[in-house]
Design an enzyme around this catalytic site. Structure first.
Site, short mmCIF file in Angstrom:
data_model
loop_
_atom_site.label_atom_id
_atom_site.label_comp_id
_atom_site.label_asym_id
_atom_site.label_seq_id
_atom_site.Cartn_x
_atom_site.Cartn_y
_atom_site.Cartn_z
N HIS A 1 0.84 -1.21 0.00
CA HIS A 1 0.00 0.00 0.00
C HIS A 1 0.87 1.26 0.00
O HIS A 1 0.55 2.25 -0.64
CB HIS A 1 -0.90 0.04 1.24
N GLY B 1 -3.15 -1.57 -7.31
CA GLY B 1 -2.07 -2.55 -7.46
C GLY B 1 -2.43 -3.61 -8.50
O GLY B 1 -3.60 -3.97 -8.66
N ASP C 1 -4.32 -7.45 -7.58
CA ASP C 1 -5.72 -7.80 -7.87
C ASP C 1 -5.96 -7.46 -9.34
O ASP C 1 -6.61 -6.45 -9.65
CB ASP C 1 -6.65 -7.01 -6.96
N SER D 1 -2.87 -8.08 2.91
CA SER D 1 -3.31 -7.90 4.30
C SER D 1 -3.68 -9.24 4.93
O SER D 1 -3.69 -9.38 6.15
CB SER D 1 -4.53 -6.97 4.35
O1 PAF Z 1 -8.23 -3.80 -3.28
C1 PAF Z 1 -8.87 -3.38 -2.28
O2 PAF Z 1 -8.30 -3.13 -1.21
C2 PAF Z 1 -10.36 -3.17 -2.36
O3 PAF Z 1 -10.96 -4.11 -3.21
C3 PAF Z 1 -10.73 -1.74 -2.81
C4 PAF Z 1 -10.25 -1.44 -4.22
C5 PAF Z 1 -10.16 -0.72 -1.84
C6 PAF Z 1 -12.26 -1.58 -2.80
O4 PAF Z 1 -12.79 -1.81 -1.54
#
Ligand code: PAF
Length: 286
Positions: free
Chosen positions: A29, A149, A152, A191
Site C-alpha cells: 500500500h 495494485g 488484484d 493484508s
Molecule cells: O483492493 C482493495 O483493497 C479493495 O478491493 C478496494 C479497491 C479498496 C475496494 O474496496
C-alpha cells in the site's frame, strides 16, 4: 495529514490522486502511495472495509482493522498523504446497507468481471461490490487519478473498464497501475498474509513459484497444468490457475492467445485465500 469523514470534507480534495484501500496497510500500500505522489497531485488514501464486496460466508468480520498502525505508517512516508478519508457506512451508502447490496446486485458489470473461471465464479458478487464502492469513492473524492495494485489484476481491469465505459460520470480520471509488491521469497504482499501460520507461510511461496514456472510453458494448456501441479504439490487448493489475454481476460480455450497475456492464480491454504498473477507468454524455448 487531515482526517476526512463526510461528503462535505471531500470537497477539499477534488482533483487528488486517490489510493483506495481497506486498511491493514503494508509495504504494498505504501508503494501505491509513493506511486500516487509521483503523479504530482495531492495524495489521498481512503480506508473503508466495504461490506458489499464480501459474500455472506467470507471474512468481512475477520478482515484486519488496524487504523492507528495504518495512520502511523502513512505519516512515516517521505511524502505523507495530505488526507486520509475514513468514511462511515452512512457516507458511502446513504440509503443503507440493504439498499446498497441490492444496488450492487443490479449493477451492469463490464465483461472483464464475468469471464468464466475467475473471481466471479469463486466469489459471486465480489467484483460488483468493488465496482460499487470504487465508483462511490470516485464520486465523493472526484480524483484526477487513482492508483491500484496489479496484485488484484482482474479488479484492476474491471475498474479500468468501468471508468473508460462511463466518461459522463468519471470524466478524464486516469487509472494508474502499480506493480505487485513482494516479500523476498516472491509472495505477493497482502493484508491476509498475517493469517498464515509458519508452515502455511512457507508453502504460500508456491503461488509465485507456479507463476515463474509457467513462464517456461509452450502453450496455455501446459502453463495451466504446470501451475495447478505446483500448487497441489505444496498442499494448496487451486481455485483457478489460468492464462488469459491480459486485456479481455477471455478464456483462451485451446487456441493460444495473441498479444500480452496474464497468468492468474487463486488458491486456498486452510482458511486463507491467496491470489497472484504475472505477465505470461508462451515460451519458445520449452
Ligand atoms: O483492493 C482493495 O483493497 C479493495 O478491493 C478496494 C479497491 C479498496 C475496494 O474496496
Amino acid at each position: 495529514m487531515r482526517l476526512l469523514k463526510s461528503t462535505h470534507d471531500c470537497l477539499s480534495v477534488h482533483g487528488c490522486a486517490l489510493v483506495p484501500t481497506m486498511g491493514a496497510l503494508h509495504e504494498g500500500h505504501l508503494a501505491l502511495c509513493r506511486h500516487a505522489a509521483e503523479t504530482g497531485h495531492h495524495v489521498v488514501v481512503s480506508i473503508f472495509v466495504n461490506p458489499t464486496q464480501f459474500g455472506p460466508r467470507e471474512d468481512f468480520h475477520r478482515y484486519p482493522r488496524t487504523l492507528e498502525a495504518d495512520l502511523t505508517a502513512l505519516r512515516s512516508l517521505g511524502t505523507p498523504p495530505v488526507a486520509v478519508f475514513l468514511p462511515g457506512i452512512e457516507t458511502v451508502y446513504p440509503r443503507g446497507l440493504e439498499a446498497a447490496r441490492e444496488e450492487a446486485m443490479a449493477l451492469l458489470l463490464p465483461p472483464t468481471a464475468t469471464q468464466p473461471a475467475l473471481e466471479d465464479r469463486c466469489r459471486p458478487g465480489h467484483l460488483a461490490g468493488v465496482i460499487q464502492v470504487v465508483g462511490r469513492l470516485f464520486d465523493l473524492c472526484r480524483p484526477a487519478t487513482a492508483v491500484f495494485g496489479e496484485k488484484d489484476f482482474q479488479q484492476l481491469r474491471v475498474i479500468e473498464d468501468m471508468v473508460a465505459g462511463d466518461p459522463a460520470r468519471f470524466g478524464t480520471l486516469l487509472i494508474h497501475r502499480s506493480p505487485t509488491a513482494r516479500e523476498p521469497d516472491g509472495l505477493a504482499m497482502s493484508s491476509r498474509n498475517r493469517f498464515l501460520d509458519a508452515s502455511q507461510r512457507e508453502r504460500a511461496r508456491a503461488l509465485w513459484d507456479a507463476l515463474c514456472l509457467a513462464r517456461h510453458s509452450p502453450n496455455v494448456t501446459h502453463a495451466e497444468e504446470s501451475m495447478r501441479d505446483t500448487l497441489l504439490q505444496h498442499g494448496l487448493e487451486p481455485e483457478y490457475a489460468v492464462a488469459r489475454p491480459a486485456t479481455s481476460l477471455l478464456a483462451a480455450c485451446d487456441i493460444d492467445p495473441v498479444g500480452p497475456c496474464r497468468a492468474l492464480i487463486a488458491a486456498r491454504l486452510g482458511s486463507v485465500r491467496l491470489i497472484d498473477n504475472a505477465a505470461w507468454s508462451p515460451s519458445a524455448t520449452a
